[in-house]
Scaffold this active site. Sequence first.
Site, PDB file in Angstrom:
ATOM      1  N   HIS A 172       0.838  -1.209   0.000  1.00 32.73           N
ATOM      2  CA  HIS A 172       0.000   0.000   0.000  1.00 32.73           C
ATOM      3  C   HIS A 172       0.868   1.252   0.000  1.00 32.73           C
ATOM      4  CE1 HIS A 172       0.528   0.918   4.361  1.00 32.73           C
ATOM      5  NE2 HIS A 172       0.577  -0.402   4.490  1.00 32.73           N
ATOM      6  N   GLU A 225      -5.307   1.476   2.432  1.00 28.36           N
ATOM      7  CA  GLU A 225      -4.956   0.162   2.971  1.00 28.36           C
ATOM      8  C   GLU A 225      -6.047  -0.426   3.862  1.00 28.36           C
ATOM      9  OE1 GLU A 225      -2.131  -1.687   6.466  1.00 28.36           O
ATOM     10  OE2 GLU A 225      -2.291   0.456   6.118  1.00 28.36           O
TER      11      GLU A 225
END
Length: 227
Positions: A172, A225
């Site tokens: 991420h 994320e």
Amino acid sequence: LADISAQCASLRGKIVVAAIPFTNYYTQSSLRGAVPMAAAKCGALAVLLDSVGTGKQNPETGAGDAPDGLLPIPTLAISREDAQLLTRLVGYQADAGVNAAVNAAMNGSVKVRERLDPQPSAHGVFGVSLGVEVRVSVYTEGELGPNVTAHNLIAELRGSTKPDRYVVVGGHLDSWDNPGETGATDDGTGTWSAWSALKTLSSLVHTGLLPRPARSIRYVGWVDEER
């Protein structure tokens, strides 16, 4: 969680402070969703949750969830130092083997529950239960906004004989940590390592030092994320 369940009837209309002894990140991070849900089922007003980070006065936040029919309650992460300080001041000790600790009374007062160490200590407040009443004020402006479009970063080294089969690497791109804190490790170093691996392989293939892999290798850097 067993401690919350045992005190469920007394938690209605109160603030729960969960000071959870640190074991490892993955165990700890699962509790930041489970503890607020357990407290909400008992009718608690809010939860202050010991950060799953390692300290430095840097609370680690994260995403929670609530099953259908359960109204989410305000939940905030507090630093490990603050959680330990509250526990020592209040004088609460959870039963052996129980990770959840401390509940607070109406109007934000945390009541004395049990003395950790009734004897004076040369170590001052550290390790000593003072058995005092602590007033806690909770204020947050956190909110859940509407869904928006997010864009991923994708790079690919095409395979030679099986290009429609993929080996995927990545991480991420976003960080919700405080500026200047651990964003470089969560997940700057992780996503950069994956990107660099693909970049190195691609360079070796294009210079003829390595044969092109049979399968495609795809790097994906994604955002948001916690969703």
